[in-house]
Design an enzyme around this catalytic site. Structure first.
Site, PDB file in Angstrom:
ATOM      1  N   SER A 223       0.834  -1.199   0.000  1.00 24.76           N
ATOM      2  CA  SER A 223       0.000   0.000   0.000  1.00 24.76           C
ATOM      3  C   SER A 223       0.870   1.251   0.000  1.00 24.76           C
ATOM      4  O   SER A 223       1.801   1.380   0.803  1.00 24.76           O
ATOM      5  CB  SER A 223      -0.904  -0.012   1.230  1.00 24.76           C
ATOM      6  N   SER A 249     -12.212  11.350   5.123  1.00 21.85           N
ATOM      7  CA  SER A 249     -11.783  10.513   6.236  1.00 21.85           C
ATOM      8  C   SER A 249     -11.038   9.307   5.692  1.00 21.85           C
ATOM      9  O   SER A 249     -11.392   8.781   4.632  1.00 21.85           O
ATOM     10  CB  SER A 249     -12.983  10.044   7.064  1.00 21.85           C
ATOM     11  N   ASP A 255      -9.285  -1.437   5.052  1.00 17.03           N
ATOM     12  CA  ASP A 255     -10.201  -2.574   5.112  1.00 17.03           C
ATOM     13  C   ASP A 255     -11.038  -2.657   3.836  1.00 17.03           C
ATOM     14  O   ASP A 255     -11.299  -3.746   3.321  1.00 17.03           O
ATOM     15  CB  ASP A 255     -11.127  -2.447   6.321  1.00 17.03           C
TER      16      ASP A 255
END
Length: 310
Positions: A223, A249, A255
């Site tokens: 990532s 946000s 996830d």
């Protein structure tokens, strides 16, 4: 044949979010009405999969008043839940948005130690599943004080399924030592896995391929945050940039990325589609306020945009 998915969350939470204007120390801040949502790695993966039309079994620990609220929240989303009741109270997290400058403050609380009996029961519950699910997603942190060797035992118990791991620290190291199907570290976590203090961008390829060559993972997805991600397998390297979106946000983005990837894996899609959907879902979640996850329409719009430019 339809593939089955199990998510496991050892340290779930109820996430409370609110907003207030102008956060100032020692001043009484009158927040807006709070919003409560289920949280924790695997719990969020199951919630996101549901939005993508993929069913999963959601296995998690649940304790006390907060645990009952967590179960109610998940049942309201019509998830198939498999709670394991424990003695300790399920933890809460709190997120507040300062509307005067659009800055978000995130407060995470630790979960209490799982007793040895509770750890044994978790392993037993997974072991007796028949048949074992095709994919097992173990995501989120370990409760404070829980020995990371428990993660190794859990991964070993899940052998026979394709294990997808998304955690950090000693728990991540323990899982990778046991060997998994897919892991999703950031660059810092990848460095730790190969025994380095840090990695330069040019070292990422070598580090990921080392893990794969050692048989510790079939797929490594590194990532890069707002820059996207890189997927490595023994035969491929695929790098895709994240689309530009208005970030409200980052809660649940990682996830959601896992859920996006799993949603393609269960359908037998190729790795380019796997990474594209993962990045689309992660980016779409950053567009949501507070602790909310993505809206499916936003995720599919981003996916189509990514796919068109590949």
């Amino acid at each position: 044949m339809k593939k089955s998915v199990l998510t496991i969350t050892l340290n779930p939470s109820v996430d409370k979010s609110s907003s207030v204007s102008n956060i100032i120390p020692e001043k009484k801040l009158r927040c807006n009405f709070p919003k409560y949502e289920a949280g924790g790695g695997g719990v969020n993966v199951s919630r996101a999969l549901k939005r993508l039309g993929i069913s999963s079994d959601t296995f998690f620990t649940s304790g006390g008043r907060t645990g009952r609220l967590l179960e109610d929240l998940l049942q309201a989303e019509q998830l198939n839940i498999l709670p394991l009741h424990i003695n300790a109270e399920t933890r809460e997290n709190f997120t507040v948005l300062d509307t005067s400058n659009n800055k978000q403050y995130r407060f995470g609380f630790p979960g209490e130690l799982l007793t040895q009996e509770e750890q044994n029961e978790i392993l037993n519950r997974v072991e007796i599943m028949n048949p074992l699910p095709d994919f097992v997603v173990i995501s989120g942190s370990l409760p404070t004080g829980t020995d990371s060797n428990f993660m190794k035992q859990l991964v070993n118990t899940c052998k026979g399924s394709k294990v997808i791991i998304d955690t950090s620290g000693e728990a991540l190291k323990a899982a990778v030592e046991e060997g998994v199907f897919l892991l999703k570290p950031n660059i810092g976590e990848l460095a730790v896995l190969v025994g380095k203090d840090k990695l330069e961008e040019t070292d990422v390829d070598q580090a990921a391929q080392l893990i794969i060559s050692q048989g510790k993972a079939e797929i490594v997805v590194v990532s890069l945050g707002s820059q996207g991600a890189i997927l490595f397998s023994a035969a491929e390297k695929i790098q895709i940039e994240a689309p530009h979106v208005e970030v409200k946000s980052t809660v649940g983005a990682g996830d959601s990325m896992v859920a996006g990837m799993v949603s393609v894996l269960v359908k037998g899609g190729d790795y380019k589609e796997v990474l594209s959907m993962g990045i689309a879902c992660g980016s779409a979640t950053t567009m949501a306020e507070g602790t909310g996850l993505f809206i499916k329409e936003n995720a599919m719009h981003l996916f189509n945009g990514i796919w068109k430019h590949l």
